[in-house]
Design an enzyme around this catalytic site. Structure first.
Site, PDB file in Angstrom:
ATOM      1  N   TYR A  64       0.864  -1.182   0.000  1.00 14.73           N
ATOM      2  CA  TYR A  64       0.000   0.000   0.000  1.00 14.73           C
ATOM      3  C   TYR A  64       0.901   1.233   0.000  1.00 14.73           C
ATOM      4  O   TYR A  64       1.474   1.608   1.019  1.00 14.73           O
ATOM      5  CB  TYR A  64      -0.908   0.015   1.220  1.00 14.73           C
ATOM      6  N   PHE A 222     -13.862  -3.448   0.124  1.00 12.38           N
ATOM      7  CA  PHE A 222     -14.623  -2.292  -0.336  1.00 12.38           C
ATOM      8  C   PHE A 222     -16.055  -2.301   0.218  1.00 12.38           C
ATOM      9  O   PHE A 222     -17.028  -2.291  -0.531  1.00 12.38           O
ATOM     10  CB  PHE A 222     -14.625  -2.226  -1.868  1.00 12.38           C
ATOM     11  N   PRO A 223     -16.191  -2.309   1.545  1.00 13.70           N
ATOM     12  CA  PRO A 223     -17.523  -2.457   2.157  1.00 13.70           C
ATOM     13  C   PRO A 223     -18.443  -1.274   1.918  1.00 13.70           C
ATOM     14  O   PRO A 223     -19.661  -1.410   2.082  1.00 13.70           O
ATOM     15  CB  PRO A 223     -17.200  -2.602   3.653  1.00 13.70           C
ATOM     16  N   GLY A 227     -23.148   2.304  -4.467  1.00 13.37           N
ATOM     17  CA  GLY A 227     -23.716   2.540  -5.783  1.00 13.37           C
ATOM     18  C   GLY A 227     -25.110   3.141  -5.753  1.00 13.37           C
ATOM     19  O   GLY A 227     -25.445   3.988  -4.925  1.00 13.37           O
TER      20      GLY A 227
END
Length: 299
Positions: A64, A222-223, A227
């Site tokens: 990261y 990616f909780p 959308g």
């Protein structure tokens, strides 16, 4: 899968009990998870505040940044609280074009492990996930490399990432699997960063149900990818309005209600968003709300 109206506040990870909301360090580096943050001091304050709030589980990796998130964690928190678990991830790397690629040969996994140990200032890693990015290296070859690193005392527990149920079962024939980290969120899909990092929607409900039956902690990628469900016409947006919460908070509450082994690890570089995420633990969705969100997500 039946939602829990009053989901448990914590779960067992090996010999430790942790609150069921962690923190992901992916957002600590600069834009595109590349280079230093715009404000390094602010990034350290976010990490320190997370622990002050009660976070007991942090997910990170040497790649990261690369080599950015781990040093921020060490600068902010070392020596670490006794009740804090720091989980890392091996199997990937950053490419010169700011992309993401596999780094999962046994010698590469060892090199990544040494990066994590050095940057986090640790002698042993609490938990290491084998990140599966399909290439010519067999899955079990990478797993055996982690088992060897554990035998050498470089890590305590093994987890898996981006895997299907068959791979979990195959791994369990060789070693206990403490955690699984897969793409899973209320939208049932992924965004550009998920695609760039080779995150796949792999048998989402089947894997979650299997982990629940086995007592394997499930960490959703990616909780907060909500959308269209976040709109006022969507079930998630409607639930947010009823609870006086944000759609992101309801998305986290929905995950917590989905299974007692769910351990979301939302990441942020914002103190305000961190506080907002932590407050989601208090939201209690009723079964009808949880089911409506699940139906719209098609999961």
């Amino acid at each position: 899968m039946t939602a829990f109206a009053h989901p448990p506040a914590s779960l067992r990870l090996g010999d430790r009990e942790v609150r069921r909301l962690g923190f992901g360090a992916m957002r600590l580096p600069g834009p595109d998870v590349w280079g230093p943050p715009l404000d390094a001091n602010a990034a350290r304050k976010v990490v320190q505040r997370a622990v002050e709030l009660g976070v007991q589980f942090i997910d990170t990796s040497w790649y990261y940044g690369p080599h950015v998130a781990n040093p921020i964690l060490a600068e902010a928190l070392h020596p670490y609280p006794a009740d804090l678990i720091i989980a890392t991830k091996l199997g990937g790397k950053r490419t010169p074009d700011k992309g993401w690629g596999p780094f999962n040969r046994p010698e590469e996994l060892r090199q990544g492990c040494e990066h994590d140990l050095r940057e986090l200032r640790l002698e042993t890693l609490d938990l290491v996930h084998l990140r599966v990015i399909p290439n010519e290296v067999p899955f079990l070859e990478g797993l055996d490399a982690l088992i060897q690193l554990r035998a050498e005392g470089k890590l305590r527990h093994i987890g898996l990432s981006n895997v299907n149920t068959a791979q979990i079962r195959a791994a369990q024939e060789r070693t206990p699997v403490l955690t699984v980290q897969n793409l899973y969120n209320a939208s049932g899909g992924s965004g550009p960063l998920a695609k760039a990092t080779h995150a796949e929607v792999t048998e989402p409900e089947e894997v979650l149900e299997y982990c629940t039956s086995q007592g394997i902690a499930f960490l959703p990628f990616f909780p907060l990818a909500v959308g269209a469900l976040a709109g006022p016409a969507g079930a998630l947006g409607a639930a947010a309005a009823r609870h006086g919460a944000t759609p992101a908070q309801v998305a986290l509450a929905w995950l917590l209600a989905r299974s007692p082994v769910m351990l979301p690890i939302p990441g942020t570089s914002s103190l305000a968003h961190l506080e907002e995420n932590w407050a989601a633990r208090a939201i209690r969705l009723n079964p009808e709300e949880a089911e409506a969100i699940a139906l719209e997500a098609r999961v």
